[in-house]
Design a protein around this motif. Structure first.
Motif: not given
Length: 424
Positions: A253, A259, A262, A347, A350, A371-374, A406, A408
């Motif tokens: 992360q 981190e 999250i 997780d 992308h 857990v989203s990054c997009n 970006e 999360e």
């Protein structure tokens, strides 16, 4: 390309990439460097994209960028925007993605924004220019901008850049340039270098001396598989009390407090009862969440990258983590297995969870923590869950990529029948 725009226009929104959105006489247009509320003149417009001439009247969220490279370096698109406004915008993006899934009566989100100077991993490019090394990030659709200052990087990484330039300049295997990825591990900086020449014994000697001089345990060559060019000490990192040996270029992360945010949100989303059935973790990586989850239940941790899996497996002895190597795009964990778990934690990368989503929907596990990054992938993956009857119990938005677009998020979902009182 059209001529300078004579009349001022007003920016009304931000696009997903962080560019201002306005309505010009030629139609909807995206303008880098602008914010909602700005009154601006355009230098030129080409289709739906324009270049800013100047800001006539600034909007309420405009601030002086904290870095002199803002607008030039490709690392930060939004340094002209106040950090609280960025956090609010990113939170809105996540909530709007969930609303487009069809979720109603969403809970009030929690937002966490990391502090500046906390970035502990970075991918940089370097080029030989006028008998010196330029090291930094690419400007948008342009050349490398020398990173002479940075409000993002951890001080330990930034302090390494000046001697790194000197070392790369002396390295015979550097012809025109290359790339370097830096991970700040607990054992020190870990470097993965891409070179345009073949390193020989002299290159290795230079790299080994550089490692010794700057407390760098390992430098590796970006190859398949990566090749260790210099090793001067043990390489390690900790997830809680568990010590792991990350492979070169391992995913971490971006910031330690990101981190932690999250991990805290994921653990808070675990069901209060029934954990004896165990947790299934998808896209486990090197164990960022695995070992923390294992403090609450046994964890079947699936990972498709061989190097990350080897790291996870090596560290899992004596814990309740049971690693499994599996390409979840080609061979998703099946619905019958998912249905038996107390909770599913995923997780994904992308691009999202792909084929794995259909198995989650079919298995109908009661508790899913995503857990989203997009936000785009979040919407695509959670729409089938909403249609299957899941609800969103909590949303945590984490801004650990400051001044960028970006974002999360951790979304805790349950099927009807579970109660909020069963949450931690």
């Amino acid at each position: 390309m059209e001529n300078v725009m004579a009349d001022a226009i007003r920016v009304v929104a931000l696009g997903n990439d962080g560019d201002g959105v306005a309505q010009s006489p030629q139609g909807r247009v995206f303008i880098p460097g602008t914010l909602p509320g700005d009154e601006v003149l355009l230098a030129c417009q080409n289709g739906t994209h324009a270049t800013l001439e100047r800001v006539i009247t600034p909007g309420p969220d405009r601030v002086t960028p904290p870095c002199h490279l803002a607008g030039t370096c490709g690392g930060c698109r939004l340094q002209h925007m106040a950090l609280p406004a960025i956090a609010a915008w990113k939170t809105t993006r996540v909530i709007e993605a969930l609303e487009r899934c069809g979720f109603a009566a969403l809970p009030t989100p929690t937002t966490h924004q990391v502090a500046p100077h906390g970035r502990r991993r970075v991918d940089l490019a370097f080029r030989r220019v006028d008998r010196q090394i330029v090291l930094g990030l690419h400007r948008r659709r342009g050349d490398v901008v020398d990173m002479t200052e940075c409000t993002l990087l951890h001080p330990a990484i930034f302090a390494l850049l000046a001697p790194l330039r000197q070392m790369l300049h002396s390295l015979p295997a550097v012809h025109a340039g290359g790339d370097v990825q830096i991970n700040l591990l607990d054992s020190g900086p870990d470097l993965l270098i891409t070179l345009d020449g073949t390193p020989d014994a002299n290159d290795r000697r230079i790299l080994a001396q550089f490692c010794k001089s700057h407390a760098i345990p390992r430098i590796s060559l970006n190859a398949r598989p990566p090749e260790t060019l210099a090793l001067t000490g043990p390489v390690f990192h900790h997830f809680g009390a568990v010590r792991v040996v990350p492979p070169p270029g391992a995913f971490l992360q971006a910031a330690l407090d990101g981190e932690e945010a999250i991990r805290t949100a994921v653990l808070a989303g675990l069901p209060r009862k029934g954990l004896k059935a165990g947790i299934i973790e998808l896209y486990a990586g090197c164990g960022t969440l695995s070992f923390a989850l294992a403090e609450h239940a046994k964890v079947a941790a699936y990972e498709g990258d061989k190097a990350a899996f080897a790291c996870l497996k090596q560290a899992s002895g004596g814990t309740r983590v049971m690693p499994a190597l599996r390409d979840l795009n080609r061979q998703p964990v099946m619905a019958t297995d998912l249905a038996k778990a107390a909770a599913i934690v995923l997780d994904p990368p992308h691009a999202g969870a792909g084929a794995q989503v259909a198995q989650i929907v079919a298995g109908k596990p009661r508790h899913v923590i995503y857990v989203s990054c997009n936000p785009t992938a979040l919407q695509r993956d959670l729409t089938p869950l909403q249609q299957a009857g899941y609800r969103v119990d909590s949303v945590t938005v984490i801004d650990q990529f400051l001044w960028s677009a970006e974002v999360e998020a951790v979304c805790v979902l349950t099927l009807p029948g579970s109660t909020r009182q069963n949450r931690r």
